[in-house]
Scaffold this motif. Structure first.
Motif, short mmCIF file in Angstrom:
data_model
loop_
_atom_site.label_atom_id
_atom_site.label_comp_id
_atom_site.label_asym_id
_atom_site.label_seq_id
_atom_site.Cartn_x
_atom_site.Cartn_y
_atom_site.Cartn_z
N GLU A 1 -18.29 11.50 9.37
CA GLU A 1 -19.17 11.43 8.21
C GLU A 1 -20.50 10.79 8.56
O GLU A 1 -21.56 11.24 8.09
N ARG B 1 -20.17 3.45 5.51
CA ARG B 1 -19.31 4.10 6.50
C ARG B 1 -19.25 3.30 7.81
O ARG B 1 -18.21 3.24 8.45
N GLU C 1 -14.51 8.50 9.65
CA GLU C 1 -15.75 7.80 9.28
C GLU C 1 -16.88 8.17 10.24
O GLU C 1 -18.02 8.38 9.82
N SER D 1 -16.84 0.51 7.18
CA SER D 1 -15.46 1.04 7.21
C SER D 1 -15.04 1.34 8.64
O SER D 1 -13.90 1.04 9.04
N LEU D 2 -15.95 1.92 9.41
CA LEU D 2 -15.65 2.26 10.81
C LEU D 2 -15.28 1.00 11.58
O LEU D 2 -14.30 1.00 12.33
#
Length: 149
Positions: A83, A61, A80, A64-65
């Motif tokens: 999460e 994550r 993201e 991805s962030l």
């Protein structure tokens, strides 16, 4: 059942009762990853293994962030981050950089490590000592700096 898995299951139930749908989705996703690993390996994960899974989920994550932020996708970056915040609730209190550096230096001195050949043994011990309380990338970076310098 491991304590972390039990905490996860209890939190899902509490979140369902509170009608926190997005939170339940994230927690069920993590729970599904844990169950899939247990099915694939035909074992029941203990707390240390569940911590490893949570760390991997957080790492994914965070990556991805970073990508979403660099590409101005604030909507996806916000998701993201949401999460990350939820999964982080199940992680132990993180050590700060100075604590990690002190632990790395102490372990290198204790083992008498002097070169990069010793990095594997130092990292193995530090992974067990930190057990989810420190970023493995930071530990690796500090060990490399100490052994090269």
């Amino acid at each position: 059942m491991s304590q972390l898995k039990q905490n996860l299951a209890d939190t899902i139930i509490t979140s369902m009762k509170a009608r926190e749908i997005e939170r339940v989705k994230v927690l069920r996703n993590v729970q599904a990853v844990i169950k899939q690993i247990e099915i694939d390996r035909r074992i029941e994960l203990d707390d240390a293994d569940v911590l490893d899974v949570l760390q991997k989920q957080l790492k994914q994550r965070h990556e991805s962030l970073t990508i979403f932020t660099e590409n101005d996708r604030d909507d996806l970056a916000k998701k993201e981050q949401f999460e990350i915040d939820i999964i982080s609730e199940f992680m132990p209190k993180q050590m700060d950089d100075t604590e990690v550096a002190a632990l790395v230096n102490a372990e290198i001195a204790e083992q008498g490590a002097t070169s990069m050949r010793d990095m594997g043994s130092v990292m193995a011990v530090l992974k067990n000592k930190t057990a989810g309380r420190a970023d493995p990338a930071l530990i690796s970076k500090l060990v490399k700096q100490s052994l090269q310098g």
